[in-house]
Design a protein around this motif. Structure first.
Motif, PDB file in Angstrom:
ATOM      1  N   SER A  62       0.817  -1.209   0.000  1.00 56.80           N
ATOM      2  CA  SER A  62       0.000   0.000   0.000  1.00 56.80           C
ATOM      3  C   SER A  62       0.854   1.263   0.000  1.00 56.80           C
ATOM      4  O   SER A  62       0.379   2.344  -0.321  1.00 56.80           O
ATOM      5  N   ARG A  63       2.130   1.124   0.410  1.00 56.65           N
ATOM      6  CA  ARG A  63       3.071   2.241   0.346  1.00 56.65           C
ATOM      7  C   ARG A  63       4.468   1.661   0.468  1.00 56.65           C
ATOM      8  O   ARG A  63       4.615   0.438   0.521  1.00 56.65           O
ATOM      9  N   ASN A  64       5.488   2.513   0.557  1.00 56.35           N
ATOM     10  CA  ASN A  64       6.854   2.018   0.717  1.00 56.35           C
ATOM     11  C   ASN A  64       7.081   1.621   2.168  1.00 56.35           C
ATOM     12  O   ASN A  64       6.992   2.453   3.075  1.00 56.35           O
ATOM     13  N   PHE A  65       7.335   0.327   2.391  1.00 52.84           N
ATOM     14  CA  PHE A  65       7.595  -0.143   3.753  1.00 52.84           C
ATOM     15  C   PHE A  65       9.064  -0.479   3.947  1.00 52.84           C
ATOM     16  O   PHE A  65       9.472  -0.878   5.027  1.00 52.84           O
ATOM     17  N   GLY A  66       9.876  -0.393   2.902  1.00 54.97           N
ATOM     18  CA  GLY A  66      11.297  -0.714   3.016  1.00 54.97           C
ATOM     19  C   GLY A  66      11.592  -2.140   2.580  1.00 54.97           C
ATOM     20  O   GLY A  66      10.715  -3.009   2.593  1.00 54.97           O
ATOM     21  N   LYS A  67      12.827  -2.349   2.185  1.00 51.76           N
ATOM     22  CA  LYS A  67      13.224  -3.642   1.652  1.00 51.76           C
ATOM     23  C   LYS A  67      13.010  -4.769   2.648  1.00 51.76           C
ATOM     24  O   LYS A  67      12.632  -5.879   2.275  1.00 51.76           O
ATOM     25  N   GLU A  68      13.241  -4.479   3.913  1.00 54.66           N
ATOM     26  CA  GLU A  68      13.133  -5.524   4.943  1.00 54.66           C
ATOM     27  C   GLU A  68      11.701  -6.042   5.029  1.00 54.66           C
ATOM     28  O   GLU A  68      11.469  -7.251   5.111  1.00 54.66           O
ATOM     29  N   ALA A  69      10.745  -5.134   5.011  1.00 56.35           N
ATOM     30  CA  ALA A  69       9.338  -5.532   5.061  1.00 56.35           C
ATOM     31  C   ALA A  69       8.972  -6.300   3.796  1.00 56.35           C
ATOM     32  O   ALA A  69       8.222  -7.279   3.846  1.00 56.35           O
ATOM     33  N   ALA A  70       9.532  -5.855   2.667  1.00 51.71           N
ATOM     34  CA  ALA A  70       9.234  -6.528   1.404  1.00 51.71           C
ATOM     35  C   ALA A  70       9.726  -7.975   1.442  1.00 51.71           C
ATOM     36  O   ALA A  70       9.035  -8.893   0.994  1.00 51.71           O
ATOM     37  N   LEU A  71      10.906  -8.182   1.998  1.00 50.34           N
ATOM     38  CA  LEU A  71      11.415  -9.553   2.100  1.00 50.34           C
ATOM     39  C   LEU A  71      10.532 -10.392   3.011  1.00 50.34           C
ATOM     40  O   LEU A  71      10.266 -11.561   2.727  1.00 50.34           O
ATOM     41  N   THR A  72      10.061  -9.787   4.086  1.00 54.90           N
ATOM     42  CA  THR A  72       9.170 -10.500   5.011  1.00 54.90           C
ATOM     43  C   THR A  72       7.913 -10.965   4.283  1.00 54.90           C
ATOM     44  O   THR A  72       7.491 -12.114   4.413  1.00 54.90           O
ATOM     45  N   ALA A  73       7.330 -10.064   3.490  1.00 62.95           N
ATOM     46  CA  ALA A  73       6.127 -10.419   2.743  1.00 62.95           C
ATOM     47  C   ALA A  73       6.429 -11.550   1.775  1.00 62.95           C
ATOM     48  O   ALA A  73       5.660 -12.509   1.648  1.00 62.95           O
ATOM     49  N   GLY A  74       7.559 -11.444   1.090  1.00 67.44           N
ATOM     50  CA  GLY A  74       7.945 -12.485   0.135  1.00 67.44           C
ATOM     51  C   GLY A  74       8.028 -13.844   0.808  1.00 67.44           C
ATOM     52  O   GLY A  74       7.542 -14.847   0.285  1.00 67.44           O
ATOM     53  N   LEU A  75       8.622 -13.878   1.992  1.00 74.85           N
ATOM     54  CA  LEU A  75       8.747 -15.153   2.714  1.00 74.85           C
ATOM     55  C   LEU A  75       7.377 -15.680   3.119  1.00 74.85           C
ATOM     56  O   LEU A  75       7.143 -16.888   3.117  1.00 74.85           O
ATOM     57  N   ASP A  76       6.465 -14.779   3.456  1.00 76.50           N
ATOM     58  CA  ASP A  76       5.117 -15.209   3.835  1.00 76.50           C
ATOM     59  C   ASP A  76       4.391 -15.869   2.667  1.00 76.50           C
ATOM     60  O   ASP A  76       3.581 -16.764   2.862  1.00 76.50           O
ATOM     61  N   PHE A  77       4.670 -15.388   1.469  1.00 79.70           N
ATOM     62  CA  PHE A  77       3.939 -15.887   0.309  1.00 79.70           C
ATOM     63  C   PHE A  77       4.661 -17.009  -0.434  1.00 79.70           C
ATOM     64  O   PHE A  77       4.096 -17.635  -1.308  1.00 79.70           O
TER      65      PHE A  77
END
Ligand code: UDP
Ligand code: MG
Length: 322
Positions: free
Chosen positions: A76-91
């Motif tokens: 929904s907005r820029n959460f930073g690379k770290e958050a993006a990696l977390t999401a990737g691992l979740d999916f």
């Protein structure tokens, strides 16, 4: 928000955070596609669009055309690379997950070597940069200093010169998914579960397209996050400094009393007084600042807000949340 437990039918999940990377995506897809086809493994690419304000989402949607193994998570907005990696691992559904930069600074050709190590029984295979030629002197110097200081301070060592580019077994991914902290210092989080680890070496090339999203200020804050989230040494060290100063002050006080008794009192002493007052004042402010750092982080954690928010997902099958 949390996706259902996936069925691990895929061999490799590539996790690709992207922030304003419209220029880099086609080249990345091309090269990764070729490498993975050579390896003959089943794979998926999970792009996490980290609030880009250029055409990244459209480019990703185009890249999905004709590929059923490309998923897009749109933040929904820029959460930073770290958050993006977390999401990737979740999916991720793969038996192994590999975070990889879209700018081809993490050569996909290494994936074959990583998989070999994994088949030998390693759970984590991190890619270590043997040279930092593409980085400036300043950046490689500060990186070295950071690793030395960090590993001296914290309990779990992070491997030097290893970025986020690493292969992780499903076991490790699940362990990471159970680490709920808001402060996602991935290098530290990735190292924390342990398991059997090994490394492969590579030379880090320069960025393929666009410019780095990290400046020195960001990196400095990143380093502070890293230290405070995996070490309490900065909090503890002040007890020792305080004890030292108290001891020295006591000796000095004894000396002053003795001198006054023998020679009587004298008015001078402005300089030494000033030095002591300023020094201790400075030290107290510094200590307060460090306690504040930790308090601030505790506040963040206590609020328990989600690490990321998803606007939409594309290419994850019937039920778009999986
Ligand atoms: N990135 C991201 N969110 C951010 C900053 C960066 O997802 O807020 C992504 C970026 O698109 C790239 C990767 O993280 O795929 C690494 O970024 P970059 O190449 O700028 O970092 P560097 O290689 O200079 O460390
Ligand atoms: Mg880069």
């Amino acid at each position: 928000m949390s996706p259902q437990v996936p069925d691990h039918v895929i061999d490799v999940s590539l996790i690709v955070p992207v922030f304003n990377e419209e220029a880099a995506i086609p080249g990345f897809m091309h090269r990764v596609g070729a490498v993975m086809a050579d390896l003959g493994v089943s794979w998926e690419a999970i792009f996490v669009n980290d609030g880009s304000n250029d055409n990244t989402l459209q480019v990703l949607r185009d890249a999905q055309r004709g590929h059923n193994n490309v998923g897009v998570i749109d933040f929904s907005r820029n959460f930073g690379k770290e958050a993006a990696l977390t999401a990737g691992l979740d999916f991720a559904r793969g038996q192994v997950a590999i975070p990889i930069d879209v700018d081809l600074q993490d050569p996909p050709e290494l994936i074959g070597e990583m998989l070999e190590k994994w088949r030998e029984g390693y759970d984590v295979v991190f890619a270590v940069r043997s040279v930092r030629e593409s980085d400036s002197h300043m950046k490689s110097f500060s990186a070295r200093a950071f690793y030395r200081f960090y590993n001296w301070m914290s309990q779990v060592e992070i491997p030097r010169n290893a970025g986020d580019f690493r292969l992780m077994d499903r076991k490790v991914v699940e362990a990471l998914r159970h680490m709920p902290e808001r402060n996602r210092f991935m290098k530290g989080l990735f190292a924390w579960p342990g398991f059997r680890q090994t490394s492969v070496r590579y030379e880090r090339p320069a960025r393929s397209e666009g410019t780095s999203k990290f400046n020195y200020w960001k990196l400095w804050n990143f380093a502070i996050d890293g230290m405070t989230s995996f070490s309490t040494v900065p909090l503890r060290v002040w007890s020792y400094v305080g004890a030292m100063i108290a001891m020295v002050s006591f000796i000095y006080a004894v000396f002053l009393i003795a001198r006054t008794l023998i020679y009587g009192s004298d008015v001078p002493g402005y300089a030494s007084l000033m030095v002591v007052v300023l020094f201790l004042g400075g030290l107290q402010l510094l200590t307060l600042g460090i306690i504040g750092e930790y308090l601030g982080r505790t506040y963040q954690e206590v609020k328990g807000r989600p690490i990321y928010l998803v606007r939409d997902t594309y290419g994850f099958g019937q039920d778009e949340t999986r």
